[in-house]
Design an enzyme around this catalytic site. Sequence first.
Site, PDB file in Angstrom:
ATOM      1  CB  ILE A 219      -0.916   0.037   1.243  1.00 27.05           C
ATOM      2  CG1 ILE A 219      -1.921  -1.111   1.218  1.00 27.05           C
ATOM      3  CG2 ILE A 219      -1.631   1.389   1.357  1.00 27.05           C
ATOM      4  CD1 ILE A 219      -2.947  -1.032   0.117  1.00 27.05           C
ATOM      5  CE  LYS A 220       2.898   7.332  -3.630  1.00 26.07           C
ATOM      6  NZ  LYS A 220       2.903   8.030  -4.928  1.00 26.07           N
ATOM      7  CD  GLN A 221      -3.041   6.949   2.224  1.00 29.28           C
ATOM      8  OE1 GLN A 221      -2.981   8.014   1.584  1.00 29.28           O
ATOM      9  NE2 GLN A 221      -4.066   6.109   2.145  1.00 29.28           N
TER      10      GLN A 221
END
Length: 351
Positions: free
Chosen positions: A237-239
């Site tokens: 996940i990129k956040q």
Amino acid sequence: MSSKKISELLGDKADDLLNHKCIIDKSTLTLPSPNYIDEIFVNSNRNNRVVQSLQMLMGHGRLANTGYCSIFPVDQGVEHSAGASFSPNPMYFDPENIVKLAIDGGCNGVASTFGVLGILSRKYAHKIPFIVKINHNELLTYPNKFDEVMYGTVKSAYNMGAVAVGATIYWGSQESTRQLQEVSQAFELAHELGMATILWCYTRNNAFKVGDVDYHTSADLTGQANHLGVTIQADIIKQKMPTNNGGYNAVKFGKTSKLVYEKLSTDHPIDLCRYQVLNCYSGKIGLINSGGESKGATDLAESVQTAVVNKRAGGTGLILGRKAFQKPYKEGVELLLATQDVYLDNSITIA
């Protein structure tokens, strides 16, 4: 970069960031480790080829086999216009310099467009893991519309030798339901073909700004975006780094609990980021935070701080682009190496 230099870059925040203890105990999380792929994905429904691709990504660059990941992303030529993105350093109009910076910068992989990676695939796909970004927000339409649309096929990414595909969903937008369906189907095919999947989990709705406060990066909203991302089986996940909390309460929608704010988070940046990690199946799916826009002289210090927060929160690494490519090549390389030094520094521990 030495521990002393890292502390100097953190300035008056050094003691607070380096010695903070999180409200959510680290013992409840799956943390990055050299055995991460074996501990998590060997037991999952991902096939052997996906596990191999994940190992190729996590086993490359300066952070190889540490459990941490440094990805160099450049799709801003599409998202923000090539002129706005590359004018500060026109050498990056040439895609080869994007790949070279990722290699010289010691990154685990390079994430970019079908065009950038496709034109160089035969020369570089075996030298650094390719991550093809399969959808983008196209901003040449007037008036602008904020919608992620597919730019190519998963099969095309597979054929160029990519180890992973990346996609964005604008959670909260009117188009998010369609994007959810498109990306879910794309990720399913990518897994069938043996590629890993990375999801850019961004929130996007004008209502998420209340008065002068922007809640697009609140821990509770981005945390739920992460949880939706892992639900469609994103492998990473990129956040964006959280900057505040209480988005649900401010916007007055959806469902939350007072325990989120009383027992699971505080206003400390590491606690806010840990709540993001918690929503990634308690760290079983790795969280990488983005480096954000380039602001010039403060980029190095800001990047090191982001790395410290992400690492101490239990995150997996950084995906950092503009702060590196919008400056002279040597400085860009040094910035990437400096953030990796945070993850290689054993004195910087999980909070």
